[in-house]
Enzyme design. Structure first.
Site, PDB file in Angstrom:
ATOM      1  N   SER A  16       0.828  -1.213   0.000  1.00  0.00           N
ATOM      2  CA  SER A  16       0.000   0.000   0.000  1.00  0.00           C
ATOM      3  C   SER A  16       0.862   1.263   0.000  1.00  0.00           C
ATOM      4  CB  SER A  16      -0.896   0.023   1.238  1.00  0.00           C
ATOM      5  OG  SER A  16      -1.689  -1.135   1.288  1.00  0.00           O
ATOM      6  N   GLY A  17       1.811   1.333   0.928  1.00  0.00           N
ATOM      7  CA  GLY A  17       2.633   2.537   1.044  1.00  0.00           C
ATOM      8  C   GLY A  17       3.571   2.711  -0.137  1.00  0.00           C
ATOM      9  N   CYS A  44      -1.972  -6.007   2.386  1.00  0.00           N
ATOM     10  CA  CYS A  44      -3.374  -5.565   2.413  1.00  0.00           C
ATOM     11  C   CYS A  44      -4.198  -6.228   1.317  1.00  0.00           C
ATOM     12  CB  CYS A  44      -3.417  -4.041   2.282  1.00  0.00           C
ATOM     13  SG  CYS A  44      -5.076  -3.394   2.165  1.00  0.00           S
ATOM     14  N   CYS A  49      -6.114  -7.082   4.658  1.00  0.00           N
ATOM     15  CA  CYS A  49      -7.407  -6.376   4.735  1.00  0.00           C
ATOM     16  C   CYS A  49      -8.444  -6.871   3.733  1.00  0.00           C
ATOM     17  CB  CYS A  49      -7.212  -4.881   4.482  1.00  0.00           C
ATOM     18  SG  CYS A  49      -5.653  -4.201   5.017  1.00  0.00           S
ATOM     19  N   LYS A  52      -9.377 -10.705   3.902  1.00  0.00           N
ATOM     20  CA  LYS A  52      -9.984 -10.875   5.229  1.00  0.00           C
ATOM     21  C   LYS A  52     -11.421 -10.373   5.238  1.00  0.00           C
ATOM     22  CE  LYS A  52     -10.218  -7.683   7.715  1.00  0.00           C
ATOM     23  NZ  LYS A  52      -9.158  -7.099   8.505  1.00  0.00           N
ATOM     24  N   TYR A 102      -3.383  -2.751  -9.755  1.00  0.00           N
ATOM     25  CA  TYR A 102      -2.158  -2.145  -9.209  1.00  0.00           C
ATOM     26  C   TYR A 102      -1.096  -2.030 -10.294  1.00  0.00           C
ATOM     27  CZ  TYR A 102      -3.240  -1.490  -4.304  1.00  0.00           C
ATOM     28  OH  TYR A 102      -3.758  -1.004  -3.134  1.00  0.00           O
ATOM     29  N   TYR A 180      -5.889  -8.064  16.829  1.00  0.00           N
ATOM     30  CA  TYR A 180      -6.720  -7.888  15.630  1.00  0.00           C
ATOM     31  C   TYR A 180      -6.916  -9.199  14.859  1.00  0.00           C
ATOM     32  CZ  TYR A 180      -6.314  -2.700  15.127  1.00  0.00           C
ATOM     33  OH  TYR A 180      -6.393  -1.344  15.254  1.00  0.00           O
ATOM     34  N   GLU A 184     -10.290 -11.479  14.538  1.00  0.00           N
ATOM     35  CA  GLU A 184     -10.978 -11.492  13.235  1.00  0.00           C
ATOM     36  C   GLU A 184     -11.077 -12.923  12.696  1.00  0.00           C
ATOM     37  OE1 GLU A 184      -8.904  -8.605  10.822  1.00  0.00           O
ATOM     38  OE2 GLU A 184     -10.121  -6.961  11.627  1.00  0.00           O
ATOM     39  N   ARG A 201      -2.922 -15.054  26.168  1.00  0.00           N
ATOM     40  CA  ARG A 201      -2.099 -15.082  27.382  1.00  0.00           C
ATOM     41  C   ARG A 201      -2.570 -14.108  28.453  1.00  0.00           C
ATOM     42  NH1 ARG A 201       3.566 -12.371  25.185  1.00  0.00           N
ATOM     43  NH2 ARG A 201       2.706 -10.377  24.514  1.00  0.00           N
ATOM     44  N   ARG A 207      -6.036  -6.091  23.858  1.00  0.00           N
ATOM     45  CA  ARG A 207      -5.307  -5.120  24.681  1.00  0.00           C
ATOM     46  C   ARG A 207      -5.091  -3.825  23.889  1.00  0.00           C
ATOM     47  NH1 ARG A 207       0.040  -4.040  25.721  1.00  0.00           N
ATOM     48  NH2 ARG A 207       0.798  -5.734  24.397  1.00  0.00           N
ATOM     49  N   ASP A 305       4.599  -0.375   7.626  1.00  0.00           N
ATOM     50  CA  ASP A 305       4.759  -1.317   8.753  1.00  0.00           C
ATOM     51  C   ASP A 305       6.203  -1.446   9.200  1.00  0.00           C
ATOM     52  OD1 ASP A 305       2.082  -1.848   8.485  1.00  0.00           O
ATOM     53  OD2 ASP A 305       2.308  -4.006   8.109  1.00  0.00           O
ATOM     54  N   THR A 313      -3.121   0.139   6.820  1.00  0.00           N
ATOM     55  CA  THR A 313      -2.978   0.623   5.444  1.00  0.00           C
ATOM     56  C   THR A 313      -3.146   2.143   5.338  1.00  0.00           C
ATOM     57  OG1 THR A 313      -3.515  -1.458   4.420  1.00  0.00           O
ATOM     58  CG2 THR A 313      -4.075   0.504   3.158  1.00  0.00           C
ATOM     59  N   HIS A 438     -33.349   8.234  11.807  1.00  0.00           N
ATOM     60  CA  HIS A 438     -34.175   7.280  12.526  1.00  0.00           C
ATOM     61  C   HIS A 438     -34.841   6.303  11.571  1.00  0.00           C
ATOM     62  CE1 HIS A 438     -36.317   5.832  15.977  1.00  0.00           C
ATOM     63  NE2 HIS A 438     -37.447   5.875  15.287  1.00  0.00           N
ATOM     64  N   GLU A 443     -27.749   6.632  15.353  1.00  0.00           N
ATOM     65  CA  GLU A 443     -28.363   7.810  15.971  1.00  0.00           C
ATOM     66  C   GLU A 443     -28.119   7.845  17.482  1.00  0.00           C
ATOM     67  OE1 GLU A 443     -32.716   8.072  15.994  1.00  0.00           O
ATOM     68  OE2 GLU A 443     -32.816   5.904  15.717  1.00  0.00           O
TER      69      GLU A 443
HETATM   70  P1  NDP Z   1      -1.537  -7.616  17.518  1.00  0.00           P
HETATM   71  O1  NDP Z   1      -0.359  -6.882  18.026  1.00  0.00           O
HETATM   72  O2  NDP Z   1      -2.803  -6.896  17.283  1.00  0.00           O
HETATM   73  O3  NDP Z   1      -1.841  -8.831  18.515  1.00  0.00           O
HETATM   74  C1  NDP Z   1      -0.859  -9.757  18.848  1.00  0.00           C
HETATM   75  C2  NDP Z   1      -1.438 -10.684  19.889  1.00  0.00           C
HETATM   76  O4  NDP Z   1      -0.547 -11.749  20.133  1.00  0.00           O
HETATM   77  C3  NDP Z   1      -1.666  -9.981  21.215  1.00  0.00           C
HETATM   78  O5  NDP Z   1      -2.852 -10.484  21.782  1.00  0.00           O
HETATM   79  C4  NDP Z   1      -0.447 -10.389  22.030  1.00  0.00           C
HETATM   80  O6  NDP Z   1      -0.682 -10.438  23.397  1.00  0.00           O
HETATM   81  C5  NDP Z   1      -0.212 -11.795  21.515  1.00  0.00           C
HETATM   82  N1  NDP Z   1       1.182 -12.227  21.611  1.00  0.00           N
HETATM   83  C6  NDP Z   1       2.266 -11.559  21.172  1.00  0.00           C
HETATM   84  N2  NDP Z   1       3.383 -12.286  21.412  1.00  0.00           N
HETATM   85  C7  NDP Z   1       2.986 -13.421  22.034  1.00  0.00           C
HETATM   86  C8  NDP Z   1       3.666 -14.553  22.554  1.00  0.00           C
HETATM   87  N3  NDP Z   1       4.994 -14.637  22.478  1.00  0.00           N
HETATM   88  N4  NDP Z   1       2.956 -15.529  23.123  1.00  0.00           N
HETATM   89  C9  NDP Z   1       1.604 -15.436  23.207  1.00  0.00           C
HETATM   90  N5  NDP Z   1       0.894 -14.392  22.729  1.00  0.00           N
HETATM   91  C10 NDP Z   1       1.583 -13.392  22.147  1.00  0.00           C
HETATM   92  O7  NDP Z   1      -0.998  -8.357  16.226  1.00  0.00           O
HETATM   93  P2  NDP Z   1      -1.745  -9.141  15.057  1.00  0.00           P
HETATM   94  O8  NDP Z   1      -0.784 -10.190  14.651  1.00  0.00           O
HETATM   95  O9  NDP Z   1      -3.123  -9.516  15.455  1.00  0.00           O
HETATM   96  O10 NDP Z   1      -1.848  -8.041  13.934  1.00  0.00           O
HETATM   97  C11 NDP Z   1      -0.717  -7.250  13.566  1.00  0.00           C
HETATM   98  C12 NDP Z   1      -1.147  -5.866  13.217  1.00  0.00           C
HETATM   99  O11 NDP Z   1      -1.780  -5.845  11.971  1.00  0.00           O
HETATM  100  C13 NDP Z   1      -2.165  -5.246  14.166  1.00  0.00           C
HETATM  101  O12 NDP Z   1      -1.574  -4.723  15.318  1.00  0.00           O
HETATM  102  C14 NDP Z   1      -2.806  -4.199  13.317  1.00  0.00           C
HETATM  103  O13 NDP Z   1      -2.030  -3.030  13.359  1.00  0.00           O
HETATM  104  C15 NDP Z   1      -2.746  -4.817  11.929  1.00  0.00           C
HETATM  105  N6  NDP Z   1      -4.064  -5.357  11.557  1.00  0.00           N
HETATM  106  C16 NDP Z   1      -5.099  -4.494  11.373  1.00  0.00           C
HETATM  107  C17 NDP Z   1      -6.344  -4.965  11.048  1.00  0.00           C
HETATM  108  C18 NDP Z   1      -7.477  -4.014  10.879  1.00  0.00           C
HETATM  109  O14 NDP Z   1      -7.234  -2.828  10.700  1.00  0.00           O
HETATM  110  N7  NDP Z   1      -8.718  -4.477  10.959  1.00  0.00           N
HETATM  111  C19 NDP Z   1      -6.604  -6.386  10.869  1.00  0.00           C
HETATM  112  C20 NDP Z   1      -5.457  -7.206  11.098  1.00  0.00           C
HETATM  113  C21 NDP Z   1      -4.231  -6.694  11.409  1.00  0.00           C
HETATM  114  P3  NDP Z   1      -0.589  -9.127  24.322  1.00  0.00           P
HETATM  115  O15 NDP Z   1      -1.829  -8.356  24.074  1.00  0.00           O
HETATM  116  O16 NDP Z   1      -0.537  -9.692  25.709  1.00  0.00           O
HETATM  117  O17 NDP Z   1       0.654  -8.415  23.926  1.00  0.00           O
END
Ligand code: NDP
Length: 454
Positions: A16-17, A44, A49, A52, A102, A180, A184, A201, A207, A305, A313, A438, A443
């Site tokens: 994308s970028g 993406c 994206c 998905k 693209y 995320y 999803e 975990r 989070r 990224d 994106t 409505h 709303e």
């Molecule tokens: P995220 O950072 O969102 O989530 C990673 C998850 O894995 C967290 O729950 C984290 O736990 C856990 N985790 C990390 N390391 C370990 C480990 N060693 N052992 C066990 N659990 C672990 O990353 P994703 O991979 O889900 O997605 C990457 C990024 O891609 C997102 O942050 C987002 O920016 C982007 N994305 C955006 C979407 C959208 O806009 N709809 C859709 C999909 C991706 P903890 O919370 O405890 O750190």
């Protein structure tokens, strides 16, 4: 711009970028090439994206069919059948179409596309195979790649990359992570009829999002039958031929047909040779850049990224617009990372913009919190036990709306509109002065009168 070199700009990575940067820089007069080793459109378009969201639509269609009964449609359950290979094939056709678009966009912008893996032997040269290209500037836009924690048997664990091309769906799947991608894909698999266990975990999924949204979303996912196990992580995986055998941190053993890790994504810089040139990488492996996307090597820049800003994106696109104008245009824009709206496309969706209640309190604001949760009108007849949540975080001193948060159908669509208001600094009084449409769920955002807490 120098004519003695092959190009003014070589962009490494046609995601994308990278594509946006290449096109806009070419439109501003630069001679641009983009190097890509995999697919045009990056994560993406190919394994993120876009596919998905198509899978999310696919998964949601099952609920729509069930919900139709309350509206008088007679859909005998045994007449409804889902065919995964059809969804994957149709998705692939659409991705092929986008890859073509693209390619044509780059071509019509006058950008040269070079297929292959790039290395950067010196600050003004990009090598692809046995060819070397000289350039005034290089921009690294190579994106990110899923990380699988180092556990015995990790080679059995899939990532989102492979999930988009699964030949068949398992009866049961384990998803590892609570962010995320994990949430999803839990929605997608569960919606398509796969018994789904999500191992996280921590003590509450998602989070970083507003605590009320985290709790509400988790409950909605549990109601849909997703088996969420908190404080849980994989210790080892074993391939037992017809299934996988997992050992969890509490000693539990679990048998499943598929294990997918969604445990974060790391910057993809392997083999480029950047560090040898003096480009710094952070402790987490991201390329270190200044506010103008410049690395410690003046002719090398990076965005998206790979630099560790939010992996979204629209963020990479905005960075590309800022950088191309800085290098080849008026240079007047800069990045604003406040109020980045975002959505998690679980079912129901989660959408959010601005500060969470917790962030706002930590920043010292005195708050008024407005909150409502309700059963969406559609489900009065469908009978589905699904609720929506909306929340506004308001600064009591200025009346400014600091954050808007929602879980519910089309939360992403609704929050996108509110993001404009919040970016423009709208006050709660201005929300109140806005008429609703409505009957809609949206709303509710302009009809919440009494704070639930301060
Ligand atoms: P995220 O950072 O969102 O989530 C990673 C998850 O894995 C967290 O729950 C984290 O736990 C856990 N985790 C990390 N390391 C370990 C480990 N060693 N052992 C066990 N659990 C672990 O990353 P994703 O991979 O889900 O997605 C990457 C990024 O891609 C997102 O942050 C987002 O920016 C982007 N994305 C955006 C979407 C959208 O806009 N709809 C859709 C999909 C991706 P903890 O919370 O405890 O750190």
């Amino acid at each position: 711009m120098s004519d003695t070199r092959d190009y003014d700009l070589i962009v490494i990575g046609a995601g994308s970028g990278g594509v946006r940067l290449a096109r806009t820089s070419a439109a501003l007069g630069a001679r641009v090439a983009v190097v890509e080793s995999r697919y045009l459109g990056g994560t993406c378009v190919n394994v993120g994206c876009v596919p998905k969201k198509l899978f999310v639509y696919g998964a949601h269609a099952g609920e729509d069919i069930e919900d139709a009964a309350g509206y008088g449609w007679q859909v005998p359950p045994d007449s409804v059948r889902f065919d995964w290979p059809t969804l994957v094939a149709n998705k692939n056709t659409e991705i092929d179409r986008l890859n073509g678009i693209y390619g044509r966009l780059l071509e019509s912008a006058g950008v040269t596309v070079i297929s292959g893996t790039a290395t950067v032997p010196d600050p003004h040269t990009v090598r692809v195979g046995d060819q070397s290209f000289s350039t005034e500037r290089i921009v690294v836009a190579t994106g990110s790649w899923p990380v699988i924690p180092d556990v015995p048997g990790k080679e059995c664990i899939l990532t989102s990359n492979e999930m988009f091309y699964l030949p068949q769906l398992p009866r049961h799947a384990v998803i590892w992570g609570g962010g995320y991608i994990a949430v999803e894909f839990a929605g997608i698999l569960s919606g398509l009829g796969v018994e789904t266990t999500l191992l996280y975990r921590g003590d509450r999924i998602l989070r970083g999002f507003d605590e009320d949204l985290r709790e509400f979303t988790q409950n909605e996912l549990l109601k849909k039958g997703i088996d969420i196990r908190l404080g849980s992580t994989i210790v080892s995986v074993e391939n037992a031929e017809s299934h996988y055998q997992l050992e969890l941190n509490d000693g539990t053993r679990m048998s499943t047909g598929l294990v997918m890790a969604a445990t974060g994504r790391r910057a993809l810089v392997d083999g480029l040779g950047l560090e040898e040139l003096g480009v710094q990488l952070s402790g987490s492996g991201h390329v270190v850049v200044d506010d103008h996307f410049q690395t410690a090597v003046p002719s090398i820049f990076a965005l998206g990224d790979v630099i560790g800003t939010p992996q979204l994106t629209p963020v990479a696109l905005a960075q590309a617009m800022v950088l191309s104008r800085r290098l080849y245009g008026d240079g007047e824009r800069s990045m604003d990372y406040r109020n980045i709206p975002t959505a998690v496309f679980c079912q129901p969706n989660l959408g959010t913009v601005g500060l969470t209640e917790q962030e706002a309190r930590e920043a010292g604001y005195q708050l008024r919190i407005y909150r409502t949760d309700f059963r969406p009108m559609k489900h009065t007849l469908s009978g589905r036990d699904e609720r929506s949540l909306m929340k506004l975080v308001v600064d009591d001193a200025t009346d400014k709306v600091l954050g808007a948060h929602m879980v519910g159908p089309d939360a992403g669509e609704i929050i996108q509109g509110l993001a404009v208001a919040i970016q423009a600094g709208a006050t709660k009084a201005q929300f109140d002065a806005t008429l609703g449409i409505h009957p809609t769920s949206a709303e509710e955002f302009v009809t919440m009168r009494e704070p639930v807490k301060s």
